[in-house]
Design a protein around this motif. Structure first.
Motif, PDB file in Angstrom:
ATOM      1  N   LEU A  52      44.449  39.466  28.992  1.00 44.01           N
ATOM      2  CA  LEU A  52      44.750  40.043  30.300  1.00 44.01           C
ATOM      3  C   LEU A  52      44.334  39.128  31.452  1.00 44.01           C
ATOM      4  O   LEU A  52      44.657  39.416  32.610  1.00 44.01           O
ATOM      5  CB  LEU A  52      44.043  41.392  30.456  1.00 44.01           C
ATOM      6  CG  LEU A  52      44.472  42.495  29.500  1.00 44.01           C
ATOM      7  CD1 LEU A  52      43.666  43.760  29.763  1.00 44.01           C
ATOM      8  CD2 LEU A  52      45.963  42.776  29.623  1.00 44.01           C
ATOM      9  N   GLU A  53      43.644  38.032  31.144  1.00 38.67           N
ATOM     10  CA  GLU A  53      43.180  37.164  32.223  1.00 38.67           C
ATOM     11  C   GLU A  53      44.335  36.572  33.041  1.00 38.67           C
ATOM     12  O   GLU A  53      44.274  36.561  34.281  1.00 38.67           O
ATOM     13  CB  GLU A  53      42.288  36.048  31.680  1.00 38.67           C
ATOM     14  CG  GLU A  53      41.641  35.222  32.783  1.00 38.67           C
ATOM     15  CD  GLU A  53      40.695  34.174  32.257  1.00 38.67           C
ATOM     16  OE1 GLU A  53      40.107  33.461  33.078  1.00 38.67           O
ATOM     17  OE2 GLU A  53      40.547  34.070  31.023  1.00 38.67           O
ATOM     18  N   PRO A  54      45.428  36.077  32.412  1.00 38.54           N
ATOM     19  CA  PRO A  54      46.541  35.564  33.221  1.00 38.54           C
ATOM     20  C   PRO A  54      47.119  36.633  34.149  1.00 38.54           C
ATOM     21  O   PRO A  54      47.466  36.346  35.303  1.00 38.54           O
ATOM     22  CB  PRO A  54      47.567  35.114  32.175  1.00 38.54           C
ATOM     23  CG  PRO A  54      46.756  34.822  30.956  1.00 38.54           C
ATOM     24  CD  PRO A  54      45.663  35.855  30.962  1.00 38.54           C
ATOM     25  N   LEU A  55      47.216  37.867  33.651  1.00 39.79           N
ATOM     26  CA  LEU A  55      47.727  38.954  34.477  1.00 39.79           C
ATOM     27  C   LEU A  55      46.773  39.248  35.625  1.00 39.79           C
ATOM     28  O   LEU A  55      47.204  39.483  36.769  1.00 39.79           O
ATOM     29  CB  LEU A  55      47.930  40.210  33.620  1.00 39.79           C
ATOM     30  CG  LEU A  55      48.358  41.493  34.347  1.00 39.79           C
ATOM     31  CD1 LEU A  55      49.623  41.271  35.168  1.00 39.79           C
ATOM     32  CD2 LEU A  55      48.560  42.618  33.339  1.00 39.79           C
ATOM     33  N   SER A  56      45.473  39.223  35.357  1.00 37.20           N
ATOM     34  CA  SER A  56      44.500  39.487  36.426  1.00 37.20           C
ATOM     35  C   SER A  56      44.632  38.461  37.546  1.00 37.20           C
ATOM     36  O   SER A  56      44.526  38.799  38.732  1.00 37.20           O
ATOM     37  CB  SER A  56      43.081  39.506  35.867  1.00 37.20           C
ATOM     38  OG  SER A  56      42.640  38.208  35.514  1.00 37.20           O
ATOM     39  N   ARG A  57      44.884  37.206  37.188  1.00 37.55           N
ATOM     40  CA  ARG A  57      45.041  36.170  38.215  1.00 37.55           C
ATOM     41  C   ARG A  57      46.318  36.375  39.027  1.00 37.55           C
ATOM     42  O   ARG A  57      46.355  36.081  40.225  1.00 37.55           O
ATOM     43  CB  ARG A  57      45.039  34.783  37.560  1.00 37.55           C
ATOM     44  CG  ARG A  57      43.688  34.383  36.982  1.00 37.55           C
ATOM     45  CD  ARG A  57      43.640  32.891  36.705  1.00 37.55           C
ATOM     46  NE  ARG A  57      44.650  32.474  35.743  1.00 37.55           N
ATOM     47  CZ  ARG A  57      44.446  32.368  34.440  1.00 37.55           C
ATOM     48  NH1 ARG A  57      43.252  32.632  33.956  1.00 37.55           N
ATOM     49  NH2 ARG A  57      45.402  31.977  33.622  1.00 37.55           N
TER      50      ARG A  57
END
Length: 293
Positions: A52-57
């Motif tokens: 989910l880190e790419p989405l959070s960015r």
């Protein structure tokens, strides 16, 4: 990091990260997919991980009113990947540079019959093979291991662990605290090489005290003198805190490593919250040498 930032998704605040996870769960449920949402990733029924880190960015700076649409669009891409080409259905040579040996908490893995190749190099900790992809980490199951060959994959997994870089290092009471990627804790499998690269010891007659609290952290202390007890106490507290507070927990315990073998040193009683240090077997010999009568 600001105290308001989420530990698992540091691009967002705690409240924003909580909102993201709710939106992710809602979006995937509406689309008819059975998934489990964790702090920084989603797992599907096959135990594949989707970060989910790419989405959070992507959400940083976006008005919250736009978040549902951004989340839906991103997840549609992830779902397409889930239903797309099998990432393991390629020649073995194409997998080797992205295959890692990875340590997992044995109690945290699903009770399935398709991970029978797993081994337990550390008490309570299992070693599995993981395929690293841009936004996901997929676990090899038995069929995929048979397809590509266990020994070939293990050799590649160790080779790639040797390429892992320590991104941050600190020392506390004689304990080396190493931080890095999601595979850094798994470098416990090549601990002697890590020690040599980090603090230079090539001879380890008293072994090494080691802990792998969560996936991004490795702790170790090379026993040389009576500072070992202070280091063991510090490592015990650090291991418990990291295991309970961080993403990707592996083990809250401290182990004694000697020539590739791991002996558990600390034991926890969850009911009365006591910690026992067991000085037995090979570790007892080390203790006798460093603390003679």
């Amino acid at each position: 990091m600001n105290n308001d930032q989420d530990k698992a998704l540091p691009a967002l605040t705690v409240n924003q990260a909580r909102m993201l996870r709710v939106l992710v769960k809602s979006s995937l449920t509406r689309a008819g997919h059975e998934v489990t949402v964790h702090a920084d990733h989603v797992t599907d029924a096959n135990d594949n991980e989707y970060g989910l880190e790419p989405l959070s960015r992507r959400l940083v700076g976006q008005p919250t009113a736009n978040w549902p649409g951004v989340v839906d669009q991103h997840l549609q891409g992830l779902v397409a990947a889930m239903n797309g080409a099998d990432p393991f259905a390629v020649p073995t040579e194409e997998l080797l540079s992205r295959t890692y040996l990875r340590l997992y908490d044995a109690d945290g893995l699903p009770d399935v019959d398709w991970l029978s190749y797993a081994r337990e190099p550390v008490p309570g900790v299992l070693e599995l093979l993981a395929l690293d992809q841009p936004d996901t980490v997929s676990t090899f199951n038995d069929d995929r291991v048979r397809q590509h060959g266990l020994e070939v994959l293990r050799e590649a997994g160790l080779r790639n662990l040797r390429r892992e870089v320590v991104e941050d290092r600190a020392e506390k009471n004689g304990v080396q605290l190493l931080m890095g990627s999601v595979y850094l804790a798994s470098t416990a499998l090549i601990l002697d090489e890590v020690v040599q690269r980090t603090t230079g010891e090539t001879e380890l007659p008293n072994g090494v005290l080691v802990a792998m609290p969560f996936r991004n952290q490795l702790l170790y202390h090379v026993p040389r003198d009576q500072g070992m007890v202070e280091a063991l106490e510090a490592m015990t507290g650090l291991a418990i805190a990291g295991h309970s507070e961080e993403v990707g927990p592996i083990s809250p315990h401290v182990y004694w490593w000697n020539k590739g073998e791991f002996q558990q040193v600390t034991y926890h009683d969850e009911q009365d919250r006591t910690i026992e240090v067991r000085v037995v077997d090979g570790f007892a010999d080390v203790f006798s040498r460093l603390y003679p009568d």
